[in-house]
Design a protein around this motif. Structure first.
Motif, PDB file in Angstrom:
ATOM      1  N   VAL A 153      -6.590   0.370  -2.001  1.00 21.88           N
ATOM      2  CA  VAL A 153      -5.814   1.922  -1.669  1.00 21.88           C
ATOM      3  C   VAL A 153      -6.266   1.736  -3.101  1.00 21.88           C
ATOM      4  CG1 VAL A 153      -4.080   3.158  -1.038  1.00 21.88           C
ATOM      5  CG2 VAL A 153      -4.406   0.793   0.265  1.00 21.88           C
ATOM      6  N   PHE A 181      -7.655   0.469   5.946  1.00 24.07           N
ATOM      7  CA  PHE A 181      -6.575   0.918   6.801  1.00 24.07           C
ATOM      8  C   PHE A 181      -6.661   0.374   8.386  1.00 24.07           C
ATOM      9  CE2 PHE A 181      -3.380   4.135   5.749  1.00 24.07           C
ATOM     10  CZ  PHE A 181      -3.654   4.566   4.492  1.00 24.07           C
ATOM     11  N   GLY A 231      -4.811   8.507   4.096  1.00 24.25           N
ATOM     12  CA  GLY A 231      -5.630   8.746   1.935  1.00 24.25           C
ATOM     13  C   GLY A 231      -5.594  10.352   2.126  1.00 24.25           C
ATOM     14  N   SER A 261       0.949  -1.506  -0.116  1.00 26.37           N
ATOM     15  CA  SER A 261      -0.241   0.301  -0.277  1.00 26.37           C
ATOM     16  C   SER A 261       0.847   1.446  -0.225  1.00 26.37           C
ATOM     17  CB  SER A 261      -1.048  -0.093   1.322  1.00 26.37           C
ATOM     18  OG  SER A 261      -1.870  -0.892   1.372  1.00 26.37           O
ATOM     19  N   GLY A 304      -7.323   6.245   8.220  1.00 31.10           N
ATOM     20  CA  GLY A 304      -7.568   6.520   6.961  1.00 31.10           C
ATOM     21  C   GLY A 304      -7.749   6.775   6.146  1.00 31.10           C
ATOM     22  N   ILE A 338     -11.359   4.127   2.146  1.00 27.89           N
ATOM     23  CA  ILE A 338     -10.384   3.890   2.255  1.00 27.89           C
ATOM     24  C   ILE A 338      -9.851   4.017   3.934  1.00 27.89           C
ATOM     25  CG2 ILE A 338      -7.983   5.092   2.346  1.00 27.89           C
ATOM     26  CD1 ILE A 338      -8.648   6.534   0.008  1.00 27.89           C
TER      27      ILE A 338
END
Lengths: 106, 566
Positions: free
Chosen positions: B339, B149, B164, B15, B160, B145
């Motif tokens: 992701v 995470f 993100g 990721s 996340g 996202i």
């Protein structure tokens, strides 16, 4: 408007209308048709009470003789028409519009 | 399901690699950006393959990767019908709008509406509509996202969302449309690889004979599935007008969603615009059918093999399946693909929001500002929008897919209708578009506030006559079957009752269709508007219809909207 222009205009309108109609049916209205014509695809249509009490029973099963590659016919048609069918319709429309564009430039 | 409880190192590494490559692409792409045209539409230099791949990643957000699988577990047929309609909608976008918008040479959807109808007011209204639909769409994806995470690290979703969101904001701000385009292309390739292979391994483990091609490779497992779950393929959970509403929302929503339309302003010409859509629809269909297979595998795994996955964990089911049936290496790929899916959609939306604020709003209020200053402001605006969306997304209003379906509905009524009529009917004028846009948007947006945000039962909202028919599973979707037809009817009727647009504005329609000459009779037939009005009335009337022998669920206990999953 010259004759060629009229032909080109009509071609664009008709091909677009036909392609849109087909893709609208395969991608949208077909789902409704399955619901409306439920007896064609499924063994039995439950009443509302049965729907609540017997969810998960065999009356919901599709007609096996209508299977394609193991899939229920309505499901197979839905996924294939909205994918391969839509791609083919799009490609045909593109080819026609490419030719029309060449004529417009000429 | 609980998070893994320990850091998943391999998934984390892959990721992070995806995130680093995304930023590096943008740093490289920054060198290509010399002016405003480069920043917003990549200098109109993108080819069909590149644009097609970029569109795929826009279309395949985390709702596909995560939300759709969860929805399939809830009720297969309606989920597949929604995505089938969404897949085919790209062809609708192409035949009704794509090449014509490219010939118009606007930067954004809002600019097109403003210039086609010669109205600054419509530009402001369309910017507002754009912001509403983009924020709804973005919040769902950033939440996705966060979900990845959470699974990956066991950290709260908020981490996340922030990480993100910051990465996307950074690379969109840096690279502009060049960066977004090449990133989206990269992310599509990652996504295809990271979805297809792990799912194939899952299907092989479950015993599917056609595991090498997951989209159509599980037919031999259907008998066991129907034995375990007889209603799996049952289509009768919703009224047929729900499917028609889905069709209206997806076909006209995709035309109205500015981040999809903006991709067509980046391509070299109309031909590239057309063929990029064909490439896109093929790949989107390939991925969607693979996700249907994943949903099938999830239900099969749970029902036929007796594995218990709690409903709270349905959002993670793709990752759970891959971990259980394919192993950690494949799981790492699936995580990286998730992701990538989230980043690509978010980047496209940030781009259009920044462009809307600077090019369409600020540029209209301050037309004297030169392009160089606008470019500098764009960097700042993009960063500001990114941060604002991250803050908004910390409290996403509802379930990931429901937010996006609402945004499709609002976009269809508010932006899709004026674009389609602006291309195909010369007689459409700013008065008609104003009426249709405002009323159509209000119907959909106010309904979302009451149903989606405040949580009211759809049948209880104060909506004259129609609220009675918003019953049953997914009953709220029927709002779209009112908003879009009303928008069409108002636009057409008000345009007819008010003065026609000037010859100069009508000339734009001929030019958009590639004609060198102007003919007042072209695209001016009464047939099209009459047919649209008849169909619109029919669709609204159809809401009251119930096929013989069926009574669509109104009964207590049958009301299971998507929101119930939260």
């Amino acid at each position: 408007m010259g004759n060629d222009n009229i032909k080109g205009y009509k071609l664009e309108i008709w091909v677009t209308a036909i392609c849109f109609t087909i893709v609208a049916i395969t991608g949208g209205f077909f789902s409704s048709v399955v619901v409306i014509m439920n007896e064609t695809f499924f063994n039995q249509v439950p009443t509302p009470e049965e729907l609540v009490n017997n969810y998960g029973e065999t009356m919901f099963a599709f007609k096996e003789h209508l299977a394609v590659w193991g899939f229920p016919l309505h499901y197979f048609l839905l996924i294939v028409l909205s994918w391969i069918g839509a791609t083919l319709i799009g490609a045909i429309w593109c080819l026609v519009m490419d030719r029309l564009e060449e004529k417009q430039r000429a | 399901m609980e998070p893994r409880g320990e850091v998943f190192v391999l998934g984390l590494i892959l990721s992070v690699i995806v995130l680093i490559i995304s930023v590096m692409i943008s740093v490289w792409a920054r060198r290509l950006t010399r002016n405003l045209g480069d920043y917003y539409v990549a200098g109109r230099s993108i080819g069909a393959i590149n644009n097609g791949l970029a569109m795929v990643s826009l279309a395949l957000s985390l709702t596909t990767f995560i939300g759709l699988t969860a929805l399939i577990i809830e009720g297969l047929y309606i989920a597949v019908a929604v995505y089938a309609s969404f897949t085919a909608a790209f062809i609708g976008l192409m035949v009704l709008a794509a090449p014509y918008l490219r010939r118009h040479k606007s930067f954004t959807t809002m600019a097109f509406i403003s210039e086609r109808y010669d109205s600054k007011t419509l530009r402001y209204i369309s910017v507002i509509v754009m912001m509403i639909v983009s924020v709804l769409y973005l919040a769902g994806n950033l939440k996705g996202i966060g979900i990845v995470f959470f699974f990956l690290l066991g950290v709260p979703e908020v981490v996340g969302i922030v990480v993100g969101g910051l990465v996307v904001t950074l690379y969109v701000t840096l690279g502009g449309m060049y960066g977004v385009t090449y990133n989206q292309t990269f992310q599509t390739i990652v996504l295809l690889f990271c979805l297809m292979f792990p799912v194939a391994i899952v299907m092989r483990t479950l015993g599917a004979s056609g595991w090498a091609f997951p989209p159509l490779g599980y037919g031999d497992m259907v008998p066991q599935m129907t034995e375990a779950v007889p209603h799996y393929f049952w289509a009768m959970v919703a009224h047929p007008v729900v499917y028609i509403a889905v069709f209206l929302g997806s076909f006209f929503g995709i035309i109205g969603l500015p981040h999809f339309v903006m991709r067509y302003f980046t391509v070299r010409d109309a031909k590239e615009a057309r063929w990029s859509t064909v490439i896109c629809v093929f790949l989107v269909g390939l991925v969607n059918t693979t996700v249907y297979a994943t949903g099938f595998a999830a239900v099969y795994y749970m029902q036929a093999q007796g594995v218990d996955i709690s409903s709270a964990a349905y959002d993670y089911v793709v990752l759970i399946l891959v971990e259980a049936l394919a192993g950690d290496s494949w799981l790492a790929l699936a995580v990286a693909g998730s992701v990538a899916a989230g980043l690509s959609t978010v980047s496209g939306l940030l781009m259009i929001m920044g462009a809307g604020l600077i090019h369409d709003l600020y540029g209209t209020i301050r037309p004297d500002v030169d392009d160089e200053k606008k470019l500098k402001l764009s960097y700042g605006a993009m960063f500001f929008v990114g941060i604002a969306v991250i803050i908004f997304s910390l409290e996403p209003p509802e379930f990931i897919l429901e937010a996006i379906m609402w945004s499709f509905g609002i976009a269809a009524a508010g932006l899709g209708v004026p674009i389609v009529l602006g291309i195909w009917w010369k007689r459409t004028n700013k008065y008609g578009v104003g009426a249709g846009m405002v009323v159509g948007t209000l119907i959909a947006f106010v309904s979302w506030i009451m149903i989606g945000y405040m949580g009211m039962d759809p049948v209880d909202i104060p909506f004259p006559f129609f609220a009675n028919y918003f019953y049953g599973p997914l009953g709220w979707i029927k709002v779209i079957a009112v908003a879009v037809p009303v928008s069409f009817i108002l636009t057409i009727v008000v345009s007819w009752l008010t003065p026609p647009p000037s010859e100069e504005l009508q000339r734009q329609v001929d030019e958009m269709h590639g004609w060198n000459d102007v003919d007042p009779k072209r695209y001016n037939s009464k047939v099209l508007p009459v047919v649209i009005i008849i169909l619109s009335i029919f669709i609204m009337y159809f809401m009251t219809y119930e096929p013989e022998g069926t009574d669509f669920p109104r009964l207590e206990g049958q009301e299971h909207t998507l929101r119930d999953r939260d």
